[in-house]
Design a protein around this motif. Structure first.
Motif, PDB file in Angstrom:
ATOM      1  N   SER A  96       0.839  -1.194   0.000  1.00 47.36           N
ATOM      2  CA  SER A  96       0.000   0.000   0.000  1.00 47.36           C
ATOM      3  C   SER A  96       0.876   1.246   0.000  1.00 47.36           C
ATOM      4  O   SER A  96       0.378   2.361  -0.023  1.00 47.36           O
ATOM      5  N   GLY A  97       2.178   1.066   0.024  1.00 45.45           N
ATOM      6  CA  GLY A  97       3.107   2.190  -0.046  1.00 45.45           C
ATOM      7  C   GLY A  97       4.164   2.047   1.029  1.00 45.45           C
ATOM      8  O   GLY A  97       4.127   1.119   1.840  1.00 45.45           O
ATOM      9  N   LEU A  99       4.934   4.414   3.351  1.00 50.34           N
ATOM     10  CA  LEU A  99       4.752   5.474   4.323  1.00 50.34           C
ATOM     11  C   LEU A  99       5.443   5.129   5.639  1.00 50.34           C
ATOM     12  O   LEU A  99       5.984   5.984   6.328  1.00 50.34           O
ATOM     13  N   ALA A 124       7.050   8.308  -3.989  1.00 49.63           N
ATOM     14  CA  ALA A 124       6.071   7.531  -4.755  1.00 49.63           C
ATOM     15  C   ALA A 124       6.114   6.091  -4.273  1.00 49.63           C
ATOM     16  O   ALA A 124       7.179   5.594  -3.881  1.00 49.63           O
ATOM     17  N   PRO A 125       4.959   5.378  -4.305  1.00 45.50           N
ATOM     18  CA  PRO A 125       4.964   3.978  -3.865  1.00 45.50           C
ATOM     19  C   PRO A 125       5.997   3.124  -4.606  1.00 45.50           C
ATOM     20  O   PRO A 125       6.541   2.181  -4.035  1.00 45.50           O
ATOM     21  N   SER A 146      -0.584  -1.233  -6.253  1.00 47.69           N
ATOM     22  CA  SER A 146      -1.151  -0.713  -5.011  1.00 47.69           C
ATOM     23  C   SER A 146      -2.665  -0.820  -5.089  1.00 47.69           C
ATOM     24  O   SER A 146      -3.336   0.081  -5.576  1.00 47.69           O
TER      25      SER A 146
ATOM     26  N   GLY B  85       1.765   7.822 -10.426  1.00 46.70           N
ATOM     27  CA  GLY B  85       3.094   7.842  -9.822  1.00 46.70           C
ATOM     28  C   GLY B  85       3.036   8.112  -8.333  1.00 46.70           C
ATOM     29  O   GLY B  85       3.619   7.398  -7.532  1.00 46.70           O
ATOM     30  N   LEU B  86       2.315   9.145  -7.957  1.00 47.79           N
ATOM     31  CA  LEU B  86       2.294   9.576  -6.558  1.00 47.79           C
ATOM     32  C   LEU B  86       0.970   9.309  -5.874  1.00 47.79           C
ATOM     33  O   LEU B  86       0.853   9.497  -4.659  1.00 47.79           O
ATOM     34  N   ASN B 117      -4.293   4.126  -2.343  1.00 50.33           N
ATOM     35  CA  ASN B 117      -3.821   4.450  -3.692  1.00 50.33           C
ATOM     36  C   ASN B 117      -4.752   3.979  -4.801  1.00 50.33           C
ATOM     37  O   ASN B 117      -4.629   4.423  -5.939  1.00 50.33           O
ATOM     38  N   THR B 136      -4.300  -0.947 -10.058  1.00 48.75           N
ATOM     39  CA  THR B 136      -3.610   0.338  -9.947  1.00 48.75           C
ATOM     40  C   THR B 136      -2.111   0.068  -9.922  1.00 48.75           C
ATOM     41  O   THR B 136      -1.621  -0.638  -9.040  1.00 48.75           O
ATOM     42  N   SER B 138       1.644   1.658  -9.694  1.00 51.01           N
ATOM     43  CA  SER B 138       2.320   2.855  -9.222  1.00 51.01           C
ATOM     44  C   SER B 138       3.814   2.657  -9.371  1.00 51.01           C
ATOM     45  O   SER B 138       4.472   2.154  -8.463  1.00 51.01           O
ATOM     46  N   GLU B 140       6.305   5.115 -10.608  1.00 51.64           N
ATOM     47  CA  GLU B 140       6.909   6.389 -10.989  1.00 51.64           C
ATOM     48  C   GLU B 140       6.636   6.717 -12.458  1.00 51.64           C
ATOM     49  O   GLU B 140       5.485   6.758 -12.878  1.00 51.64           O
ATOM     50  N   ARG B 181      10.594  15.031  -4.759  1.00 49.60           N
ATOM     51  CA  ARG B 181       9.897  13.745  -4.824  1.00 49.60           C
ATOM     52  C   ARG B 181       9.921  13.186  -6.245  1.00 49.60           C
ATOM     53  O   ARG B 181      10.017  11.991  -6.463  1.00 49.60           O
ATOM     54  N   HIS B 275       4.216  12.202 -13.238  1.00 51.93           N
ATOM     55  CA  HIS B 275       4.640  10.835 -13.562  1.00 51.93           C
ATOM     56  C   HIS B 275       3.827  10.214 -14.682  1.00 51.93           C
ATOM     57  O   HIS B 275       4.346   9.430 -15.478  1.00 51.93           O
TER      58      HIS B 275
END
Lengths: 383, 317
Positions: A96-97, A99, A124-125, A146, B85-86, B117, B136, B138, B140, B181, B275
């Motif tokens: 989920s990342g 963090l 970013a994840p 994610s 990306g983010l 996300n 989904t 992710s 970058e 970032r 991204h």
């Protein structure tokens, strides 16, 4: 079409590093519930967690990378490979990342100075996935998925697709999640944490118990059918659009994803010998999951278990973490019972295993149901 | 069994000024001002999305616009693939402020739910009434490229007959943190936006065909890229190159030096850097009936020096 074989497993959980260590604990009926010492939250005494021993891992991103490295090295060792062999391997991470890594870094800096440090630039994840690939010299496809609690289950399905299509010969799937103050606070604000810990399918269940872990699953394409070992037969992913955080109450979407997974794996429902339920212990989720299993199997429901009390709900990592842990148990010859289920909820009209059973070769269904209605189900032929 | 060909039936790009059509696009000399999307949501989606974040609004508008341009209702078994990306960077920041010291220590439940996300992909599916695969990605710079690749492969394999593939990213403040970032230079414009393509295996009424999405190694890019372009190009059809935000002017010059007839379309001037700007660039190139013709190729690389290219043949223009 090539067969997708599980060549190696690696796991770092609250039991410590190693699939075997987790499996031994689970088979012995010991949960790895620990005190939360990583950080403080206002409801510290009212929750149960499964926390890693962080001694070997520095705080922040370096620690997260080291954690992944530990899990991956175990998987490589089992496969008889080295990091050199990963050069053209696809890397698919489900999380989920990261963090938790940013939080750890922030806390570390805070501890070294009198005033609050500057906010970290949350990454970013996929940032740490790319860093890990570079660290391991991996040049193949690199991807992070994610999709909440189904993230690494979907990563396994995507990696399986890479191998079946011939886009890669080998794929490394990683599920990783760390305990995070934001996540604990978030679930507490939604009143989804059970102060007694996870009690899947139990009449008194009140919610989840969060954990942290990293797992690695090394997949390899085999050109011909193989007679032994663990094989990914197939699976499916589906969106339940009923609600952002709650499942269709009748379990219809959960049933649909299980049926799609069976079809993809070319397996009949009566060939399934064991189900690993998602079993979060939240009242609504378990209710929907039970309804889905009842509707699909009726009176012929195979034995099912739920293992989140042992390991904690590791969110985006639980797809890979629970796969590695349960296969570890099966390889050791036992199916662990659904710890935390003392008195099965009579309203559910089904009950999970409440005692350890001997494991036999067979077809195991693994189910995962996440926020955003993101569901994944896959089948492993174990033996 | 042979693999299916995959076509683009509609496209929609939403830029950082709320621009939805070619005629509305503006050239950005600096970061665009903050964008309020509530009215645009009501206009395009038809209903307000009260609990949705800015990030979700971007995805909801672009995906619904793409579906409206399709002209016919999309089937329930339309798969959804979203690259970001983010993801929910603003909500995640808000949660960090709430929970981490010296914040009050408790999280807002709405912010927490929105910080997942995959929220954008969920809303895209819910608004479209799609009960199918929903992923989904992710990663970058290549978040959209991988989402499109997965969609393309699933349709080619016959797992689904149609899919909605898109990319979405929001900007955030403070600027210096956002630059760091994303590993951007200070002189680069920070953008945001979304782009969606409706894909189908049906050739009728198609606007374009996906030729491929390829991941290329830094060591072989000099050989592989011209080879791939030659492989995709038919006769002397026009070629439009869409360069991604990681490419330097020298890299773009190098890419086209062997084929001076390639038309470079610098779409980043309309959307800025984010991204998943690739999704905006490709959707913007395909969303105008009188737009780009011939072979459209998007090229980008990531921080690690890997490259991804997308080849699409426009069937209009």
């Amino acid at each position: 079409m090539p067969v997708v074989r599980l060549r190696g497993l690696g796991l770092v959980s609250a039991y410590g590093p190693g699939v075997d260590r987790a499996a031994a604990g689970m088979i012995a009926g010991r949960t790895a519930i620990t005190p939360l010492t990583l950080f403080t939250v206002p409801f510290q005494d009212g929750i149960q967690v499964n926390q890693l021993d962080h001694t070997p891992y520095p705080p922040g991103e370096a620690g997260a990378l080291a954690l992944l490295g530990t899990a991956v090295r175990e998987a490589l060792t089992e496969a008889g490979l080295t990091t050199e062999d990963l050069r053209d391997t696809a890397l698919v991470v489900g999380t989920s990342g990261f963090l938790f890594a940013a939080e750890a870094e922030y806390r570390h800096r805070q501890a070294q100075q009198d005033h609050p440090p500057a906010r970290p630039a949350l990454r970013a994840p996929g940032y740490l996935t790319q860093e890990f690939a570079a660290q391991m010299g991996m040049q193949g496809p690199v991807m992070t998925l994610s999709t909440a609690c189904s993230s690494s289950a979907n990563a396994l399905l995507v990696a399986g697709g890479f191998l079946r299509r011939g886009d890669a010969r080998r794929a490394l799937v990683i599920g990783v999640e760390g305990l995070s103050a934001v996540t604990l606070n978030g679930f507490q604000s939604l009143m989804l944490l059970d102060p007694e810990g996870c009690r899947p399918f139990d009449a008194e269940r009140r919610g989840m118990q969060l954990g942290e872990a990293a797992a690695a699953v090394l997949l390899e394409a085999e050109p011909d059918p193989i007679a032994y070992g663990d094989v990914l037969l197939g699976g499916a992913n589906l969106c339940d659009i009923h609600h952002v955080t709650s499942a269709s109450p009748d379990g219809s979407a959960m049933r649909a994803v299980m049926e799609m997974a069976l079809a993809d794996a070319d397996v009949d429902p009566d060939q399934v010998t064991l189900i690993k339920a998602h079993g979060t212990g939240s009242p609504d989720n378990d209710m929907a999951e039970a309804a889905a299993m009842r509707a699909l199997w009726g009176e012929s429901l195979p034995p099912f278990t739920a293992i989140k009390r042992y390991l904690g709900h590791t969110l985006g990592a639980c797809g890979a973490v629970e796969l590695a842990a349960l296969l570890g148990c099966l390889r050791a010859g036992a199916i662990p019972p659904a710890s935390g289920c003392q008195r099965p909820d009579p309203e559910l009209r089904i009950a999970p295993l409440r005692a350890s059973h001997p494991a036999q070769p067979g077809v195991v269904m693994f189910n995962y149901f996440g926020f955003g209605g993101n569901y994944a189900s896959f089948l492993i032929r174990h033996g | 069994m042979g693999k299916s060909r995959v076509y683009v039936h509609s496209a929609a790009a939403l830029g950082p000024t709320g621009d939805m059509r070619r005629t509305e696009r503006v050239s950005l000399a600096a970061d665009p001002p903050p964008l309020e999307l509530k009215e645009l949501v009501k206009q395009v989606v038809g209903v307000p999305l009260r609990q949705a974040s800015h990030f979700v609004e971007l995805a909801a508008i672009a995906s619904q616009l793409c579906l409206k341009r399709l002209g016919v209702p999309a089937p329930e078994d339309t798969a959804v693939y979203v690259g970001t990306g983010l993801a929910e960077v603003r909500k995640t920041h808000a949660l960090f402020q709430q929970v981490m010291p010296p914040g009050p220590g408790m999280a807002s439940p709405f912010d927490f739910i929105n910080a997942a996300n995959n929220m954008a992909a969920f809303y895209v599916a819910k608004l479209g009434n799609f009960r199918a695969r929903n992923l989904t990605v992710s990663q970058e710079e290549f978040s959209f490229e991988w989402a499109l690749q997965l969609a393309w492969e699933d349709l080619r394999a016959g797992d689904y007959r149609q899919a909605l593939a898109g990319g979405v990213d929001e900007n955030s403040q403070p600027r210096a943190q956002h630059l760091r970032r994303m590993a951007l230079r200070d002189d680069q414009v920070i953008g945001e936006g979304a782009g969606f393509l409706f894909l189908s295996v049906e050739p009728e009424r198609a606007r374009a065909e996906i030729l491929g999405v390829r991941h290329l190694d830094a060591q072989t890019i000099g050989i592989e890229l011209p080879r791939q372009l030659a492989d995709w190009r038919q006769d002397r059809e026009p070629v439009t190159l869409l360069p991604g935000f990681r490419l330097s002017a020298d890299e773009i010059k190098h890419l086209i030096h062997t084929s001076p007839d390639i038309d470079v379309q610098p779409y980043l001037q309309h959307c800025g850097c984010f991204h998943t700007a690739t999704a905006f660039g490709l959707a913007a190139a395909l969303d105008d009936p009188a737009g780009t013709s011939g072979l459209v190729v998007h090229v980008n690389r990531n921080r690690a020096g890997q490259w991804m290219i997308v080849g699409i043949r426009s069937l209009t223009g």
